[in-house]
Design a protein around this motif. Structure first.
Motif, PDB file in Angstrom:
ATOM      1  N   ASP A  62       1.941   4.308  12.957  1.00 45.99           N
ATOM      2  CA  ASP A  62       1.909   3.870  11.690  1.00 45.99           C
ATOM      3  C   ASP A  62       0.344   4.353  10.808  1.00 45.99           C
ATOM      4  O   ASP A  62       0.051   3.777  11.424  1.00 45.99           O
ATOM      5  N   VAL A  63       0.332   5.099  10.216  1.00 47.47           N
ATOM      6  CA  VAL A  63      -0.797   5.135   9.281  1.00 47.47           C
ATOM      7  C   VAL A  63      -1.747   4.014   9.028  1.00 47.47           C
ATOM      8  O   VAL A  63      -2.741   3.642   8.835  1.00 47.47           O
ATOM      9  N   LYS A  64      -0.770   2.060   8.175  1.00 42.45           N
ATOM     10  CA  LYS A  64      -1.731   1.334   8.490  1.00 42.45           C
ATOM     11  C   LYS A  64      -2.521   1.015   9.085  1.00 42.45           C
ATOM     12  O   LYS A  64      -3.360   0.152   9.059  1.00 42.45           O
TER      13      LYS A  64
ATOM     14  N   LEU B 207       0.371  -0.995  -0.054  1.00 42.32           N
ATOM     15  CA  LEU B 207       0.232   0.131  -0.234  1.00 42.32           C
ATOM     16  C   LEU B 207       1.116   1.415  -0.300  1.00 42.32           C
ATOM     17  O   LEU B 207       1.961   1.582   0.476  1.00 42.32           O
ATOM     18  N   GLU B 208      -0.173   2.372  -0.138  1.00 38.20           N
ATOM     19  CA  GLU B 208       0.690   3.703  -0.526  1.00 38.20           C
ATOM     20  C   GLU B 208       0.089   4.034   0.673  1.00 38.20           C
ATOM     21  O   GLU B 208      -0.790   4.475   0.169  1.00 38.20           O
ATOM     22  N   PRO B 209      -0.239   4.845   1.719  1.00 31.14           N
ATOM     23  CA  PRO B 209      -1.159   5.443   2.678  1.00 31.14           C
ATOM     24  C   PRO B 209      -1.051   6.730   2.818  1.00 31.14           C
ATOM     25  O   PRO B 209      -1.360   7.244   2.760  1.00 31.14           O
ATOM     26  N   LEU B 210       0.735   7.069   2.245  1.00 34.33           N
ATOM     27  CA  LEU B 210       0.818   8.496   2.678  1.00 34.33           C
ATOM     28  C   LEU B 210       0.671   9.059   1.210  1.00 34.33           C
ATOM     29  O   LEU B 210       1.057  10.019   0.845  1.00 34.33           O
ATOM     30  N   HIS B 211       0.388   8.480   0.055  1.00 31.88           N
ATOM     31  CA  HIS B 211      -0.219   8.833  -0.524  1.00 31.88           C
ATOM     32  C   HIS B 211      -1.820   8.825  -1.407  1.00 31.88           C
ATOM     33  O   HIS B 211      -2.547   8.711  -2.086  1.00 31.88           O
ATOM     34  N   GLY B 212      -2.804   8.662   0.249  1.00 30.73           N
ATOM     35  CA  GLY B 212      -4.256   8.070  -0.153  1.00 30.73           C
ATOM     36  C   GLY B 212      -4.855   9.555   0.278  1.00 30.73           C
ATOM     37  O   GLY B 212      -4.174  11.061   0.386  1.00 30.73           O
ATOM     38  N   TYR B 213      -6.918   9.995   0.288  1.00 36.18           N
ATOM     39  CA  TYR B 213      -7.050  10.365   1.037  1.00 36.18           C
ATOM     40  C   TYR B 213      -7.769   9.986   2.253  1.00 36.18           C
ATOM     41  O   TYR B 213      -8.371   8.651   2.870  1.00 36.18           O
ATOM     42  N   TYR B 214      -8.036  10.934   3.000  1.00 34.49           N
ATOM     43  CA  TYR B 214      -8.400  11.015   4.040  1.00 34.49           C
ATOM     44  C   TYR B 214      -9.802  11.996   4.431  1.00 34.49           C
ATOM     45  O   TYR B 214      -9.916  13.351   4.573  1.00 34.49           O
ATOM     46  N   HIS B 215     -10.844  11.979   5.333  1.00 39.93           N
ATOM     47  CA  HIS B 215     -12.073  12.552   5.363  1.00 39.93           C
ATOM     48  C   HIS B 215     -11.666  13.067   7.183  1.00 39.93           C
ATOM     49  O   HIS B 215     -11.109  12.092   7.894  1.00 39.93           O
TER      50      HIS B 215
END
Length: 202
Positions: free
Chosen positions: A167-169, A142-150
């Motif tokens: 960590d974001v994951k 995964l690429e969690p630091l290239h994601g969108y978050y509400h």
């Protein structure tokens, strides 16, 4: 309203210097990213490690804005709620300051993010209305630091941090995530190239 959070607070131990301020092709790495975001987002939130780092970045942003004659996104600098607590806290800090319902999140060491990736991400988000969207490679990574978050993620992030996770994951075990193939978001896949070592600048 389209918001983007850029995480700049990492220690850059392998690089040995602040990644966002490094020079790539005659300009700072962060400026490459901001120029790509220009006209594609309405606001940019830079999340910094501490006030000292924020001062360095403020000087950089002031110089950039002084050279711009046209419209540019509103750029706000904020510091982590706590120092050196990892990207998940940086995400929480950024989401706490955005005006939109959610934000595209990027690391400051990704100067090759494409306009196509940015536009495609917001297009999918505006159609799907998801809580989080994260790029996924064919092997499942995964690429969690290239994601969108509400913004709805904020109380859940706070709970995850209280559990001692950084960590974001770790967040993905507690929220609904839409996983999108990387080649849909960026057929060239250059958006996911990071600068981790000095030789990456060559």
């Amino acid at each position: 309203m389209r918001s983007c959070i850029i995480l700049c607070g990492g220690r850059s131990q392998r690089m040995g210097q602040d990644k966002g301020l490094m020079i790539l092709e005659d300009k700072p790495v962060l400026i490459h990213l901001i120029e790509t975001l220009d006209n594609l987002v309405d606001e940019i939130i830079l999340v910094l490690r501490d006030k000292k780092q924020a001062r360095s970045y403020q000087n950089l942003i002031n110089n950039y804005q002084n050279l711009q004659k046209d419209h540019y996104p509103q750029i706000q600098l904020v510091t982590d709620l706590e120092k050196d607590q990892g990207p998940l806290l940086g995400l929480l800090t950024g989401l706490s300051h955005i005006k939109a319902e959610g934000a595209l999140v990027l690391p400051c060491d990704s100067p090759f993010v494409s306009g196509y990736f940015i536009k495609k991400t917001f297009q999918i988000i505006e159609e799907e209305k998801v809580m989080a969207m994260v790029p996924q490679w064919p092997d499942g990574s995964l690429e969690p630091l290239h994601g969108y978050y509400h913004k709805k993620c904020i109380p859940i992030i706070e709970d995850v941090l209280n559990r001692g996770l950084r960590d974001v994951k770790s967040l993905f075990n507690y929220i609904d995530v839409e996983y999108i193939a990387v080649d849909i978001l960026d057929p060239e896949k250059t958006s996911f190239r990071n600068l981790n070592r000095p030789q990456d600048l060559k």
